[in-house]
Design an enzyme around this catalytic site. Sequence first.
Site, short mmCIF file in Angstrom:
data_model
loop_
_atom_site.label_atom_id
_atom_site.label_comp_id
_atom_site.label_asym_id
_atom_site.label_seq_id
_atom_site.Cartn_x
_atom_site.Cartn_y
_atom_site.Cartn_z
N SER A 193 0.83 -1.21 0.00
CA SER A 193 0.00 0.00 0.00
C SER A 193 0.86 1.25 0.00
O SER A 193 1.98 1.26 0.53
CB SER A 193 -0.90 0.00 1.25
OG SER A 193 -1.52 1.25 1.43
N TYR A 213 -2.36 -0.19 10.10
CA TYR A 213 -2.52 -0.79 8.77
C TYR A 213 -1.24 -0.64 7.96
O TYR A 213 -0.75 -1.60 7.36
CB TYR A 213 -3.69 -0.12 8.04
CG TYR A 213 -3.79 -0.48 6.59
CD1 TYR A 213 -4.21 -1.75 6.19
CD2 TYR A 213 -3.46 0.44 5.59
CE1 TYR A 213 -4.28 -2.10 4.85
CE2 TYR A 213 -3.54 0.11 4.25
CZ TYR A 213 -3.95 -1.16 3.88
OH TYR A 213 -4.02 -1.50 2.56
#
Length: 338
Positions: free
Chosen positions: A131, A156
């Site tokens: 990501s 995350y």
Amino acid sequence: MSYNTHILVTGCAGFIGFHVACRLLDEGYAVTGLDNLNNYYDVSLKRARLALLRERYGFTFVHAALEDKEAIEATFASNDYATVIHLAAQAGVRYSLQNPHAYVDSNLTGFVNILEACRTFGAGHLVYASSSSVYGSNRKQPFSEHDVTDQPVSLYAATKKANELLAHTYSHLYGLPTTGIRFFTVYGPWGRPDMAYFSFTRAILSGEPIRLFNEGKMKRDFTYIDDAVEAVIRLMHLIPKSQSKREPMWDDSIANQPPYRIYNVGSHRPVPLLTFVETLEQALERKAIKEWLPMQLGDVKDTYADIGQLMRDTGYCPETSLKKGLEAFVAWYRTIYI
């Protein structure tokens, strides 16, 4: 490409996984899709994606969670997968503030289970989703794969960076070819309801206010889903190989670069959030009611992908404009929700 080639796609009922599985089926691959169909967002949307996949010849579904080691091993034992495209994960920056253990289970324990299965059963290439969040609050832009990424600002992001480190370890120790893809804000039809463009669309059509964090003073490198899928397919075929370093090192065990690569996948065209809202308003032919809020914990102000490495190695440059992409999303949204 052999029409008997079998590929495992995890997260097949998720947004990117669904589109990747469809593309592979279109190209004649046999696809096993794995998903746990969790309730992080609307399960009916996941089931609708899955129903379309189940109609396709060559698709097999496995209902399992990544952290279920036995189920993962059984899935790998059932077929000889040429490639594993690992797109399943617990998503969401803000949700990680509320439920951190979900990220440990899925993104850490689950990722190790995938790596171990690839090693044990001899998968030819692991392509996995990282990501843009790994760049944290990096002020140098555009973000390059060579930038330091050791200061994540959300759990995350930390788990995604951990995935990259774990993949490097397996590439080094066992020669497992791994390719990590740092996706930048992927959007489009069949997208995730927790993403801003989706919730904005729902709110605007309902006459409700949209929430603009940091008073809208942010930029995002939006990537249309078809462009993201094209990058995945091209990188799937680009299997990393070990390379000798130019200068020998004292420790021969680390004298070679392992078969490990990381790529940014973005549009390389960051858009101010307010410009994004204006483009969405035009596609919807309605004005948004705006609610101005401070910066949300765990968010980053701007994202901007350097895609030079992707272009050099694959010859591909994402090209879908935000206007065209949002129009396609709105057209799909109207057929499903209106």
